[in-house]
Design a protein around this motif. Structure first.
Motif, PDB file in Angstrom:
ATOM      1  N   GLY A  60      -5.444   2.261 -33.954  1.00 16.72           N
ATOM      2  CA  GLY A  60      -4.921   3.348 -33.619  1.00 16.72           C
ATOM      3  C   GLY A  60      -5.263   4.478 -34.350  1.00 16.72           C
ATOM      4  N   LEU A  61      -5.425   5.668 -34.228  1.00 17.31           N
ATOM      5  CA  LEU A  61      -5.676   6.748 -35.094  1.00 17.31           C
ATOM      6  C   LEU A  61      -4.826   8.109 -34.701  1.00 17.31           C
ATOM      7  N   VAL A  62      -4.360   8.589 -35.748  1.00 16.03           N
ATOM      8  CA  VAL A  62      -3.545   9.887 -35.908  1.00 16.03           C
ATOM      9  C   VAL A  62      -4.378  10.909 -36.504  1.00 16.03           C
ATOM     10  N   LEU A  63      -4.735  12.132 -36.204  1.00 14.96           N
ATOM     11  CA  LEU A  63      -5.662  12.988 -36.673  1.00 14.96           C
ATOM     12  C   LEU A  63      -4.526  14.145 -37.035  1.00 14.96           C
ATOM     13  N   TRP A  64      -4.309  14.427 -38.290  1.00 12.45           N
ATOM     14  CA  TRP A  64      -3.296  15.413 -38.881  1.00 12.45           C
ATOM     15  C   TRP A  64      -3.943  16.393 -39.450  1.00 12.45           C
ATOM     16  N   SER A  65      -3.788  17.719 -39.113  1.00  8.41           N
ATOM     17  CA  SER A  65      -4.334  18.867 -39.632  1.00  8.41           C
ATOM     18  C   SER A  65      -4.062  20.267 -38.813  1.00  8.41           C
ATOM     19  N   HIS A  66      -4.653  21.087 -39.019  1.00  7.14           N
ATOM     20  CA  HIS A  66      -4.945  22.180 -38.225  1.00  7.14           C
ATOM     21  C   HIS A  66      -6.015  21.984 -37.102  1.00  7.14           C
ATOM     22  N   SER A  67      -5.890  22.795 -36.158  1.00 10.93           N
ATOM     23  CA  SER A  67      -7.095  22.674 -35.263  1.00 10.93           C
ATOM     24  C   SER A  67      -7.202  23.949 -34.227  1.00 10.93           C
ATOM     25  N   SER A  68      -8.152  24.234 -33.515  1.00  4.06           N
ATOM     26  CA  SER A  68      -8.405  25.599 -32.769  1.00  4.06           C
ATOM     27  C   SER A  68      -8.902  24.961 -31.333  1.00  4.06           C
ATOM     28  N   GLY A  69      -8.907  23.509 -31.094  1.00  2.00           N
ATOM     29  CA  GLY A  69      -9.511  22.989 -29.925  1.00  2.00           C
ATOM     30  C   GLY A  69     -10.951  23.113 -29.894  1.00  2.00           C
ATOM     31  N   TRP A  70     -11.574  23.289 -28.755  1.00  2.00           N
ATOM     32  CA  TRP A  70     -12.883  23.381 -28.658  1.00  2.00           C
ATOM     33  C   TRP A  70     -13.487  24.582 -29.426  1.00  2.00           C
ATOM     34  N   MET A  71     -12.741  25.728 -29.691  1.00  2.00           N
ATOM     35  CA  MET A  71     -12.987  27.153 -30.107  1.00  2.00           C
ATOM     36  C   MET A  71     -13.723  27.190 -31.634  1.00  2.00           C
ATOM     37  N   ASP A  72     -14.848  28.031 -31.633  1.00  2.77           N
ATOM     38  CA  ASP A  72     -15.344  28.410 -32.930  1.00  2.77           C
ATOM     39  C   ASP A  72     -16.305  27.339 -33.294  1.00  2.77           C
ATOM     40  N   ASN A  73     -16.023  25.860 -33.455  1.00  2.00           N
ATOM     41  CA  ASN A  73     -16.941  24.959 -33.715  1.00  2.00           C
ATOM     42  C   ASN A  73     -17.218  25.015 -35.263  1.00  2.00           C
ATOM     43  N   GLY A  74     -16.285  25.647 -35.944  1.00  2.00           N
ATOM     44  CA  GLY A  74     -16.452  25.852 -37.495  1.00  2.00           C
ATOM     45  C   GLY A  74     -17.486  26.767 -37.846  1.00  2.00           C
ATOM     46  N   LYS A  75     -17.853  27.621 -37.026  1.00  2.00           N
ATOM     47  CA  LYS A  75     -18.912  28.666 -37.314  1.00  2.00           C
ATOM     48  C   LYS A  75     -18.523  29.673 -38.146  1.00  2.00           C
ATOM     49  N   SER A  76     -17.333  30.006 -38.368  1.00  2.00           N
ATOM     50  CA  SER A  76     -16.908  31.140 -39.271  1.00  2.00           C
ATOM     51  C   SER A  76     -15.649  30.874 -40.154  1.00  2.00           C
ATOM     52  N   PRO A  77     -15.547  31.646 -41.123  1.00  2.00           N
ATOM     53  CA  PRO A  77     -14.246  31.056 -42.109  1.00  2.00           C
ATOM     54  C   PRO A  77     -12.990  31.467 -41.359  1.00  2.00           C
ATOM     55  N   TYR A 118      -3.708   9.961 -31.544  1.00  2.00           N
ATOM     56  CA  TYR A 118      -2.775  11.030 -31.387  1.00  2.00           C
ATOM     57  C   TYR A 118      -3.340  12.094 -32.156  1.00  2.00           C
ATOM     58  N   PHE A 119      -3.129  13.387 -31.590  1.00  2.00           N
ATOM     59  CA  PHE A 119      -3.717  14.593 -32.260  1.00  2.00           C
ATOM     60  C   PHE A 119      -2.525  15.406 -32.804  1.00  2.00           C
ATOM     61  N   ASP A 120      -1.970  15.515 -33.996  1.00  2.00           N
ATOM     62  CA  ASP A 120      -0.999  15.796 -34.469  1.00  2.00           C
ATOM     63  C   ASP A 120      -1.235  17.482 -35.115  1.00  2.00           C
ATOM     64  N   CYS A 121      -1.744  18.265 -34.170  1.00  2.00           N
ATOM     65  CA  CYS A 121      -2.192  19.363 -34.604  1.00  2.00           C
ATOM     66  C   CYS A 121      -2.365  20.299 -33.108  1.00  2.00           C
ATOM     67  N   CYS A 122      -2.686  21.388 -33.217  1.00  2.00           N
ATOM     68  CA  CYS A 122      -2.703  22.453 -32.212  1.00  2.00           C
ATOM     69  C   CYS A 122      -4.119  22.361 -31.203  1.00  2.00           C
ATOM     70  N   PHE A 123      -3.900  22.378 -29.907  1.00  2.00           N
ATOM     71  CA  PHE A 123      -4.756  22.747 -28.798  1.00  2.00           C
ATOM     72  C   PHE A 123      -5.941  21.853 -28.767  1.00  2.00           C
ATOM     73  N   MET A 124      -5.297  20.605 -29.142  1.00  2.00           N
ATOM     74  CA  MET A 124      -6.496  19.485 -28.791  1.00  2.00           C
ATOM     75  C   MET A 124      -6.364  18.821 -27.244  1.00  2.00           C
ATOM     76  N   GLY A 125      -5.270  19.298 -26.606  1.00  2.00           N
ATOM     77  CA  GLY A 125      -5.264  18.950 -25.289  1.00  2.00           C
ATOM     78  C   GLY A 125      -6.203  19.934 -24.375  1.00  2.00           C
ATOM     79  N   ASN A 126      -7.497  20.108 -24.640  1.00  2.00           N
ATOM     80  CA  ASN A 126      -8.116  21.131 -23.819  1.00  2.00           C
ATOM     81  C   ASN A 126      -9.298  20.175 -23.024  1.00  2.00           C
ATOM     82  N   ILE A 127      -9.670  20.685 -22.046  1.00  2.00           N
ATOM     83  CA  ILE A 127     -10.423  19.569 -21.180  1.00  2.00           C
ATOM     84  C   ILE A 127     -12.029  19.576 -21.763  1.00  2.00           C
TER      85      ILE A 127
END
Length: 383
Positions: free
Chosen positions: A128-145, A183-192
């Protein structure tokens, strides 16, 4: 048999000895190993939320969470430290490996390397894996600071440009891992969109379609769920919901459990609806999950939106059945952020509402890079 045992023991000894603070040898072949992947070189680590969660994990293990034979590992990339692979035991937190000059924790290479190390030093029947950090879901894809996808790493120092992992990169890191759960211990990852991108990574995923409070999930309550004979993921999701729903000052949460083997049926049912119509009804009042300048008008309730596209009973019946199979558990508080977002029409999964191939947000925030757009949505917008 004896020779194989000796070779396995030697390999384990060499790998564990990579760290400067070596731990004892551990037996391999346990029932389940869970890795908490902490990308904490950011404001979460600066505020010591990582240390708090490590204490909660220790409390759970000391309370008997691993009595079924499991092992709990933590990849800890915190502020001002060399990343380490640790093991939480009833006696102590043991360092198994230090990652000097290994690269940034939100890169595909580093994440895959840590997952390989997990399987080597803590071999198990399932993972099993828990991903712990910040997140903005699909949005931005890391393209801007200013924006981020999954994970934020600022380990180069205060004021350094944040490094983030695009959702397609997260898929490249995870989609062949065959995990029991994430388990996503972060924001917005429950997006389709993100869920579809990583659909082959794990059988079950727990995530929030909205923001989550900074404290994250209650590890002291959820670690025992992860190591039940069969992982009790519904209880883990409910524990997180209850933790915030019962809070006097922080009653802000939405959380869901997904059966990822059912997501293709959701995609198929949604495509059938889009074949009929792509424009929401005029009286459609959007159910927001995001709040503020960055996240508002990005995350909407998926089911509520789909039901604005058609009143065809057969199409909606097929969609509802697919979603019922996909979303095994969901719950939310009545609102979030002091009532700024009313969660009255929430069904546990968010979605972006695409308006066409010239959509500004989609073109600037990476939506067109996603499999959801290319495989599910775009055919409805082709000329």
């Amino acid at each position: 048999m004896k020779l194989r045992y000796i070779i396995t023991s030697l390999i384990t000894f060499v790998l564990v000895s990579c760290g400067s603070n070596d731990g004892p040898e551990k037996p391999t072949g346990v029932s389940r190993t869970v890795l908490v992947y902490m990308a904490a070189a950011n404001d979460l680590g600066d505020r010591t939320y990582d240390s708090k969660d490590l204490r909660e994990m220790t409390e759970a293990v000391q309370g008997g969470a691993l009595d079924n034979g499991g092992r709990l590992l933590v990849y800890h990339a915190g502020s001002g430290m060399v990343p380490e692979l640790k093991e939480v035991t009833a006696e102590d937190i043991v360092t198994l490996r230090r990652y000097e000059d290994a690269g940034n924790p939100v890169s595909v290479a580093v994440m895959r390397g840590v997952l390989d190390d997990m399987r080597t030093v803590a071999s198990a029947d399932e993972y099993g894996l828990v991903l712990w950090s910040h997140s903005s879901g699909w949005m931005d894809n890391g393209k801007s600071p200013e924006g981020r996808s999954w994970g934020v790493d600022e380990s180069e120092g205060t004021g350094a440009k944040a490094r983030e992992m695009a959702i397609p990169d997260l898929a490249r890191a995870l989609n062949d891992q065959h995990l029991s759960f994430i388990y996503f211990d972060c924001c917005f990852m429950g997006n389709i969109e993100s869920l579809y991108e990583i659909k082959n990574a794990a059988r079950y995923i727990i995530a929030s379609p909205t923001e989550t409070p900074l404290a994250g999930m209650p590890y002291d309550k959820n670690v025992p769920c992860f190591f039940a004979k069969t992982p009790d993921l519904k209880q883990a999701a409910q524990n997180t919901f209850d933790y915030y729903d019962l809070s006097e000052n922080n009653r802000n949460i939405a959380i869901s459990l997904y059966d990822m083997s059912k997501i293709d049926a959701v995609a198929a049912a949604y495509k059938n609806v889009l074949d009929v119509n792509t424009v929401p009804a005029e009286d459609y009042v959007q159910q927001q999950y995001g709040y503020g300048r960055t996240y508002a008008n990005r995350f909407y309730d998926f089911t509520h939106y789909v039901k604005s596209l058609t009143d065809d009973a057969a199409l909606l019946g097929a969609f509802d059945r697919a979603m019922s199979d996909f979303v095994l558990y969901t719950d939310n508080t009545p609102s979030m952020w002091n009532g700024e977002i009313n969660l009255i029409n929430c069904n546990g999964v968010s979605s972006y509402i695409i308006t066409g191939t010239d959509d500004y947000v989609a073109s600037t925030k990476g939506y067109y890079d996603l499999r959801w757009w290319n495989e599910v949505v775009s055919p409805a917008f082709e000329d």
